[in-house]
Design an enzyme around this catalytic site. Structure first.
Site, short mmCIF file in Angstrom:
data_model
loop_
_atom_site.label_atom_id
_atom_site.label_comp_id
_atom_site.label_asym_id
_atom_site.label_seq_id
_atom_site.Cartn_x
_atom_site.Cartn_y
_atom_site.Cartn_z
N CYS A 1 165.94 161.74 62.11
CA CYS A 1 164.80 162.51 62.63
C CYS A 1 163.46 161.99 62.09
O CYS A 1 162.55 161.70 62.86
CB CYS A 1 164.97 163.97 62.28
SG CYS A 1 165.42 164.26 60.56
N ASP B 1 166.37 165.99 54.70
CA ASP B 1 166.00 165.63 56.07
C ASP B 1 164.73 166.36 56.49
O ASP B 1 163.82 165.79 57.08
CB ASP B 1 167.15 165.98 57.01
CG ASP B 1 166.92 165.47 58.41
OD1 ASP B 1 167.06 164.26 58.61
OD2 ASP B 1 166.59 166.28 59.29
N ASP C 1 132.36 136.54 74.15
CA ASP C 1 131.44 136.02 75.15
C ASP C 1 130.02 136.17 74.60
O ASP C 1 129.77 136.99 73.71
CB ASP C 1 131.61 136.80 76.45
CG ASP C 1 130.66 136.31 77.53
OD1 ASP C 1 130.57 135.09 77.72
OD2 ASP C 1 130.01 137.15 78.17
N CYS D 1 161.22 166.60 71.52
CA CYS D 1 161.64 165.37 70.87
C CYS D 1 162.77 164.73 71.66
O CYS D 1 163.32 165.34 72.58
CB CYS D 1 162.05 165.62 69.41
SG CYS D 1 163.75 166.10 69.21
N CYS E 1 171.38 161.87 60.88
CA CYS E 1 170.28 162.21 61.79
C CYS E 1 169.03 161.42 61.42
O CYS E 1 168.50 161.58 60.32
CB CYS E 1 169.98 163.71 61.71
SG CYS E 1 171.44 164.73 61.93
#
Length: 744
Positions: free
Chosen positions: A395, A724, A437, A58, A393
């Site tokens: 995260c 978290d 097209d 990370c 944080c």
């Protein structure tokens, strides 16, 4: 895993040499900030070195690696792939040993890796220290409740817990301090130290245990995103049976050169792209094109690496090296997707770069200012500040984008849609106008006999085809193939000729059949054979006004029948365009073909707006006008329509599996000529962006709730860590749902 993306301002960075004089705290977060979503330009003449860093997954570690490698001599550009744990170093004569030594110096040893190797895997550590850490943390908590926080047994249990489960976190926190990097490890270590200073021993132990647990859980969850890439790589056979000196020898596919003859037995995967030289079989190309039904193929037909040979022993002549196959390009495109960021991802990176310093600054103010003003005691203010540090944080917020995008892109690739990165995926989700097209896109680009108008009452369609096939049976002209193919499909044999066939350039064909002069051609031939011009005009005028092609069959100067020949509309075209309209898309046809022909096809398919007779610059003007009303996608064959696809917000190439140009230039490449992939593409893109937005809202909402709880003095340290962890796992799981997305 590192409680992934716990860095405040760390992104997939790319630096150029002139950036060395700037503080990297400033550089991070804007190197990719281009409207195109593409990474920084590769320095001219730079060599490439791919380093596997198993402990990096990370931007937290990426930021530390950047600070370690960027100052080294010769390093010009760094590109990070966190899901596969690799760093691509662009350099000018850098010392590999010095690079590896710098990585080891920050506790993240690396090694050289081949470009096409799989994701780097970190050996799975033993789980018992982590669970022992949890038991000891719970014991410390229980003892504290029973006898108080500062009892010797409480301190001993807490310290043992931290040694068992928190050593890795504290070690990385030390490296972060050494490199002056503001990341989750530094913040978490600071929070633990603060808790110990406040004699909150059980809480310090619980914080480290929960954080270590989060790393383990997130590592497993994030590895599933890497599985999407590994599943594509698993389609590549490692070896091939190659003809050498009259014998079949097994060789690594990387060693087989174009032009070699390869044998593929029933049930085996085709090892390399090639053209069949011997044998017939059915091939399952679902891994490459998304086509679910096996295709019959024989000598002269192209086959792709990764497809499965159904029932026959075949030989093929290799047309591309292993790293140049269609499958290899698909894998590279998905693996490299992280280099080009979607606008929403760049926004999140910028937000995260400002969010953490802001919250950390607020935590410092709380710790210092509230006691100075007499609003709170020093101990309570410091504890509240520590909770804010954990909340700082970002995260879950930062990890939401790469996991979601890689899952979405890999799922699309498995269904025959190669989307070149997050920017293309986001553009596809915002498309409101689809320009197409005609030739080769709405139609198959091949002439077919679409109808017969018989004008002689003593004749029928069978007789007409019998005569027409007699004249065209030896010609290779597309119009001739349309006649002979139609006759063969009905089982009609060509009539025998009385004499030689006469070809009249610019007019048609003439021959004697059954004692009569039979001619097949255009109106000039009909007039030359003596047909009345007024009668001829009456017969062909409706066809010419409707944009239909035709051929005239005459016998002894009299018009026997009119054969309608047109470019065949794709079987799925009408349903696909109807599905696009149901999604709220505005459709328009842009073609260089005759306006009447284009309008006929558009009317047949239910498209309201069509423009024919357009030069390339005319197409660009039409696209520019359409872009004033929203995001526009241009669908073409990837070669003739390249300028128009480049001008559109999103260029989509049809049938890209057989076109090198399309694979290289289009932002989205549909691997087979199926228009029904278009509504699937746009639905998948919108679904993917909806999941990404939901992840972002979820992460922000959880942060906001705990931010308020922290200021109110309700949230504890371990609650903040738990929130978290939970937010990160939720956004990862939600993003991985796209790997099992709906494809209806």
């Amino acid at each position: 895993m590192s409680a992934c993306c716990k860095s405040s301002s760390c992104t997939s960075t790319a630096h150029t040499p002139h950036e060395h004089k700037h503080d990297h705290e400033h550089d991070h977060g804007h190197d990719h900030d281009h409207e195109s979503g593409t990474p920084a330009a590769v320095p001219e003449g730079a060599a490439q070195l791919l380093l596997s860093v198993p402990s990096m997954d990370c931007p937290t570690e990426g930021r530390m690696i950047d600070k370690a490698l960027q100052p080294l001599p010769g390093v010009a550009l760094l590109q990070f792939n966190y899901i596969e744990r690799t760093v691509l170093v662009y350099h000018h004569d850098s010392d590999e040993t010095q690079l590896l030594s710098a990585l080891a110096g920050i506790g993240m040893p690396g090694r050289r890796q081949q470009r096409d190797a799989g994701p780097a895997l970190l050996p799975e550590p033993a789980s018992w220290p982590l669970w022992l850490s949890g038991l000891l943390a719970a014991l410390a908590e229980g003892l504290a409740i029973y006898s108080g926080d500062s009892q010797p047994l409480v301190i001993v249990a807490a310290l043992l817990s931290m040694l068992c489960g928190g050593y890795g976190t504290l070690r990385k926190g030390w490296y972060a301090l050494k490199t002056a990097t503001l990341n989750i490890y530094f913040l978490m270590s600071l929070a633990v130290a603060g808790a110990m200073l406040l004699a909150q021993w059980p809480e310090a132990a619980m914080v480290l245990f929960l954080f270590a647990l989060s790393e383990k859980l997130e590592a497993r969850a994030l590895a599933r995103a890497g599985d999407a890439v590994k599943s594509l790589m698993a389609l590549r056979p490692e070896t091939a049976w190659v003809a050498q000196d009259g014998q079949w020898q097994e060789q690594a596919t990387e060693q087989v050169a174009p032009g070699a003859v390869v044998r593929v037995r029933p049930g085996e995967r085709v090892p390399l792209d090639g053209v069949l030289s011997d044998g017939y079989s059915q091939f399952n190309e679902a891994p490459i094109t998304g086509e679910s039904l096996p295709l019959e193929k024989g000598p002269g037909d192209a086959v792709f690496a990764g497809s499965i040979n159904g029932g026959g022993l075949v030989q093929l002549r290799v047309s591309a090296a292993a790293d140049g196959s269609v499958l290899a390009r698909i894998i590279r495109s998905v693996r490299d997707a992280q280099a080009g960021k979607a606008p929403i991802q760049r926004f999140i990176d910028r937000f995260a770069a400002r969010y953490t310093p802001l919250v950390v600054a607020l935590a410092l103010l709380v710790a210092v200012l509230l006691p100075v003003l007499g609003l709170m005691g020093w101990q309570a203010a410091l504890y509240k500040a520590l909770v804010l540090l954990v909340i700082a944080c970002p995260c879950a917020l930062v990890i939401a984008t790469p996991v979601t995008l890689v899952s979405a892109l890999a799922a699309a690739a498995r269904h025959g849609m190669l989307i070149k990165g997050g920017a293309a995926l986001e553009a596809a989700a915002r498309v409101r106008t689809v320009a197409l097209d005609k030739t080769g896109t709405l139609t198959r680009g091949e002439v077919v006999l679409s109808g017969i108008t018989v004008l002689d009452t003593q004749c029928d369609e069978t007789a007409v085809l019998r005569l027409a096939a007699a004249l065209e049976q030896h010609s290779t002209h597309p119009l001739a193939r349309a006649i002979t193919t139609a006759a063969a499909a009905r089982g009609i044999a060509a009539a025998p000729l009385d004499g030689a066939l006469q070809e009249l350039p610019g007019h048609g064909l003439l021959a004697s059949i059954d004692g009569a002069t039979v001619a097949l051609g255009n109106r000039r031939l009909a007039l030359q054979q003596g047909m009345d011009e007024t009668l001829l005009q009456q017969a062909v005028q409706p066809l010419e006004q409707g944009g239909e092609g035709y051929m005239l069959l005459l016998r002894d100067g009299g018009l026997l029948a009119v054969l309608h020949v047109n470019d065949a509309v794709r079987p799925q075209a009408a349903a696909a365009l109807a599905a696009l309209k149901a999604q709220g898309m505005r459709l328009l046809v842009l073609s260089g073909d005759q306006a009447a022909v284009v309008q006929r096809v558009a009317t047949q398919l239910g498209v309201d707006e069509a423009h024919g007779g357009l030069l390339p610059e005319d197409k660009l003007q039409r696209l520019a006008a359409a872009q004033r009303h929203g995001v526009v996608a241009m669908v073409g064959d990837g070669v003739n329509d390249a300028p128009a696809m480049a001008r559109a917000d999103l260029g989509i190439a049809m049938g890209a599996a057989g076109s090198d140009t399309a694979l290289e230039t289009a932002q989205v490449a549909l691997m087979e000529d199926r228009l029904d992939k278009l509504p699937q593409l746009f639905a998948h893109a919108r679904r993917s962006m909806a999941v990404l937005r939901a992840n972002i809202v979820l992460a922000l909402a959880i942060k906001l709730v705990f931010f308020v709880l922290a200021l109110a003095g309700v949230a504890t340290l371990w609650m903040a860590v738990f929130a978290d962890v939970g937010a990160s796992l939720l956004v990862i799981a939600n993003g991985l749902r796209l790997a099992r997305g709906r494809w209806s």
